[in-house]
Design an enzyme around this catalytic site. Structure first.
Site: not given
Ligand code: NAD
Ligand code: UDP
Length: 320
Positions: A147, A149, A188, A193, A209, A211, A213, A277
């Site tokens: 994905y 590259e 995803r 969740f 948990g 990390q 986004r 991360r």
């Protein structure tokens, strides 16, 4: 914006593609939606099929496409780690051959083409927040590489067609985006969740948990890419599109539990290889060049997305 163009949306039956088709139709354009339904179902665009200005074509973008259109939005590509790692060779083919085919089409027709690239081009970033000038930290031989590259090579192709063939290009780098019509089983984090919380199952946090986004609501994202298509010719990007609010995955889990009123427990699962991360877009460029910034808070966007999944799960078509 002038109306009445005929616009090709590849991947138009997907999560973001379906919202984009809707938006373009609402602005008075004709939309040609091209999709091979690899990660989507007709359900996403069923409500558009009766619209005379909407046309659906089943086609795989790794093969050439001969149509007559005025603009192209290139979205075709599986986007969730579960989906893009399912058939990694096909994922790279979709990004690279898909880009070549769509760029060739744009070149023949002398039209603008927009590429939906990704924050994954930054890999596990050493620069935070990520600016467009950062070249990234990507493993070229890992599980995510097909994905990451593939999308990086697609960007290269876009810029070479621009320099070599004077093609009008627009490249946006999308950061994690969520909303209604995400596939319930695509793995995803937001869809996982919410579905887990609504079904009373354990909420699976990968790793500790901690990390992070940054989550952008679909309507905000679509607004940005439509604005990007409308920019003057010298605006090529790449431009980051995302919501700069940054949350740990644990914070997301806790917010989903609060908003659903679920009694689900939070459990830990192993962290997948090369899981970035931290991730947060610097959106100064989008702000300056598009006059854009997201307006939907995570709480509000999650509320709408929870409403969508609640309805979906109660109508028993979720497994499609
Ligand atoms: P999605 O999986 O819901 O949509 C992708 C669509 O492309 C699907 O309808 C799928 O069937 C179609 N497709 C896949 N391979 C194809 C092929 N070979 N030929 C024709 N159609 C094909 O994913 P999405 O979240 O809507 O993502 C849309 C685009 O945005 C993708 O290019 C993705 O890489 C990019 N993007 C999305 C996010 C996000 O958070 N949603 C983040 C970064 C980039
Ligand atoms: N994640 C998680 N539990 C899940 C799904 C994902 O903790 O059930 C984590 C995942 O490891 C990553 C983050 O959530 O750190 C975002 O994952 P997603 O697959 O949504 O997107 P990406 O990793 O491509 O940003």
């Amino acid at each position: 914006m002038d109306v009445g163009r005929r616009i090709l949306v590849t991947g138009g039956a997907g999560f973001l593609g379906s919202h984009l088709c809707e938006r373009l139709l609402s602005e008075g354009h004709d939309v040609l939606c091209v999709d091979n339904f690899f990660t989507s179902s007709r359900r996403n665009i069923e409500h558009l099929l009766g619209n005379k200005r909407f046309e659906l074509m089943r086609h795989d973008v790794t093969f050439p496409l001969y149509v007559e259109v005025d603009e192209i939005y290139n979205l075709a590509c599986p986007a969730s780690p579960v989906h893009y790692q399912f058939d990694p060779v096909q994922t790279t083919k979709t990004s690279v051959l898909g880009a070549i085919n769509m760029l060739g089409l744009a070149k023949r027709l002398k039209i603008k083409i927009l590429q939906t690239s990704t924050s994954e081009v930054y890999g596990d970033p050493m620069v935070h927040p990520q600016t467009e000038s950062y070249w990234g930290n990507v493993n070229p031989v890992g599980y995510r590489s097909c994905y990451d590259e593939g999308k990086r090579c697609a960007e290269t192709l876009f810029f070479d067609y621009h320099r070599q063939h004077k093609l009008a290009i627009k490249v946006v780098r999308i950061f994690n985006t969520y909303g209604p019509r995400m596939h319930p089983n695509d793995g995803r984090v937001v869809s996982n969740f919410i579905v887990q919380a609504l079904q009373g199952h354990d909420i699976t946090i990968y790793g500790d948990g901690q990390q992070t986004r940054s989550f952008c609501f679909a309507d905000d994202l679509v607004d940005a890419i439509v604005r990007m298509m409308g920019t003057p010719a010298d605006v090529t990007g790449p431009i980051n599109i995302g919501n700069p609010g940054e949350f740990t995955i644990r914070q997301l889990a806790e917010l989903v539990i609060e908003l659903t009123g679920s009694r689900s427990r939070i459990v830990s699962r192993p962290l997948p290889a090369d899981d970035p991360r931290q991730r947060r877009p610097d959106i100064s460029k989008a702000n300056e060049l598009l006059g854009w910034q997201p307006t939907t808070s995570l709480r509000e966007g999650l509320g709408k997305t929870i409403g969508y999944f609640d309805h979906l799960l109660s109508t028993s078509v979720a497994a499609e």
